[in-house]
Design an enzyme around this catalytic site. Structure first.
Site, mmCIF file in Angstrom:
data_model
loop_
_atom_site.group_PDB
_atom_site.id
_atom_site.type_symbol
_atom_site.label_atom_id
_atom_site.label_comp_id
_atom_site.label_asym_id
_atom_site.label_seq_id
_atom_site.Cartn_x
_atom_site.Cartn_y
_atom_site.Cartn_z
ATOM 1 N N LYS A 73 -21.121 53.441 74.661
ATOM 2 C CA LYS A 73 -22.400 53.948 74.111
ATOM 3 C C LYS A 73 -22.318 54.013 72.588
ATOM 4 C CE LYS A 73 -22.225 57.956 76.315
ATOM 5 N NZ LYS A 73 -21.030 57.863 77.177
ATOM 6 N N ARG A 100 -27.744 64.928 78.902
ATOM 7 C CA ARG A 100 -26.704 64.738 79.905
ATOM 8 C C ARG A 100 -26.966 65.571 81.151
ATOM 9 N NH1 ARG A 100 -22.161 63.330 76.301
ATOM 10 N NH2 ARG A 100 -20.325 62.888 77.513
ATOM 11 N N ARG A 105 -8.551 54.100 74.177
ATOM 12 C CA ARG A 105 -9.335 54.448 72.987
ATOM 13 C C ARG A 105 -8.464 55.115 71.916
ATOM 14 N NH1 ARG A 105 -15.076 56.830 74.301
ATOM 15 N NH2 ARG A 105 -13.912 58.413 75.448
ATOM 16 N N ARG A 125 -8.021 60.933 71.578
ATOM 17 C CA ARG A 125 -8.823 62.140 71.833
ATOM 18 C C ARG A 125 -8.140 63.009 72.890
ATOM 19 N NH1 ARG A 125 -15.040 60.369 72.754
ATOM 20 N NH2 ARG A 125 -14.811 61.849 74.448
ATOM 21 N N ARG A 135 -14.362 63.820 83.823
ATOM 22 C CA ARG A 135 -15.609 63.508 83.094
ATOM 23 C C ARG A 135 -16.462 62.527 83.896
ATOM 24 N NH1 ARG A 135 -12.587 61.694 78.128
ATOM 25 N NH2 ARG A 135 -14.503 60.722 77.410
#
Ligand SMILES: Nc1ncnc2c1ncn2[C@@H]1O[C@H](COP(=O)(O)OP(=O)(O)O)[C@@H](O)[C@H]1O
Length: 312
Positions: free
Chosen positions: A92, A169, A203, A247, A258
């Site tokens: 995103k 969300r 990531r 992260r 998640r």
């Protein structure tokens, strides 16, 4: 995926509502009305949330703006107001940021707002840190307050339109947003769940420039009729290499949580916009080189990008 089909094509298919904007015609106007209405919502928050935000380093919103609410602006007279939906790791941020540059509208990621608040060691940070580390959602009231603050700050700088990433969300957030402004288009990015997990685990963020990178190399062969997926790593430049961090919520257990929360809380938001005819489903065919041109095509922006680069 909407491949090789123009906007007009999906209009016919009723994927989009009857108010399809002509992006090139979207002219200038302030999103002030939306901001003031969102800020108004903040004023009705619980005393605790309001106090936390009022004690924060910057004023959460301008109380005077409550009186400035104006009717919804005509779509032709403003810039795009888009939303990106999609599971963690789908990209995103990457595509929202590219579209934001292309269309000159701010990319506002609520995850970034949360991380900024965490880094600021403000009054909310210890509470937020636990929530984020566990992969849970921050309360609607806190997230709306952070977003409202960001919109007000942007408005003061003359920002127009927005591309929201990570908001709404929950159905409650979607309803609140619907109550304060018009969302023109919701782009729902899709990718297989096993790839999402690999992408989250790969990531990396440069702790100096804030750049987002990915060290995962994805190569999934065609199986049971599902297409092959190849995604090359998105490696950082040499000067970021030694500054890469992961992260805290990109561990396998937290990513799985998640994803579970996305399916439970956010998937209904897809239906919310689908039923209003505003959802564009986009299955990512691969990495950025394959996906970006196809996304532009699905948005009828391929021609727009050509014109922009010719004018540059
Ligand atoms: N709209 C929102 N509502 C509630 N919590 C949010 C929202 N946006 C971000 N957050 C919090 O910030 C975290 C990071 O968000 P984000 O960077 O968008 O993650 P993801 O990669 O999972 O899409 C989320 O796990 C959640 O705790």
């Amino acid at each position: 995926m909407l491949m090789g089909r123009s906007y007009a094509g999906w209009l016919d298919l009723h994927i989009y509502n009857g108010n399809m904007p002509s992006w090139q015609n979207l002219a200038l106007a302030s999103p002030m009305a939306a901001i003031t209405r969102l800020a108004k919502r903040v004023s009705s928050l619980s005393p605790h949330a309001s106090r936390c935000l009022t004690n924060s380093h910057a004023p959460p919103y301008d109380a005077a703006s409550f009186r400035l609410a104006r009717p919804r602006e005509d779509l032709k007279n403003r810039r795009v107001q888009w939303v990106f939906l999609g599971c963690p790791g789908v990209g995103k941020g990457t595509y929202a940021s590219r579209l934001s540059n292309l269309l000159s509208v701010p990319h506002i990621a609520t995850g970034d707002l949360v991380r900024e608040e965490l880094a600021s060691s403000g009054p909310l940070s210890s509470q937020l840190s636990e929530i984020v580390k566990q992969g849970q959602l921050v309360s609607d009231e806190i997230i709306i307050s952070l977003l409202s603050k960001r919109l007000v700050a942007g408005e003061a700088k003359g920002e127009l339109g927005f591309i929201l990433d990570g908001f709404p969300r929950t159905i409650n957030q979607a309803e609140i947003l619907e109550g304060v402004t018009d969302i023109d288009l919701v782009i729902n990015l899709k990718l297989r769940e096993d790839v999402l997990l690999e992408k989250c685990l790969g990531r990396r963020i440069c702790n100096q420039c804030g750049g987002n990178f990915n060290v995962a190399s994805i190569n999934i062969k065609t199986e049971n009729g599902s297409p092959e997926i190849i995604m090359a790593p998105l490696l950082p430049p040499a000067n970021c290499m030694s500054k890469l961090i992961t992260r805290s919520d990109d561990t396998e257990a937290v990513v799985k949580e998640r994803l579970r929360i996305y399916n439970e809380m956010t998937q209904p938001v897809e239906e919310f916009y689908r039923s209003r005819g505003r959802l564009l489903e986009f299955n990512l065919p691969g990495g950025i080189p394959e996906s970006w041109p196809k996304l532009l095509q699905a948005l009828s922006l391929d021609d727009y990008e050509d014109k922009r680069s010719a004018a540059a």
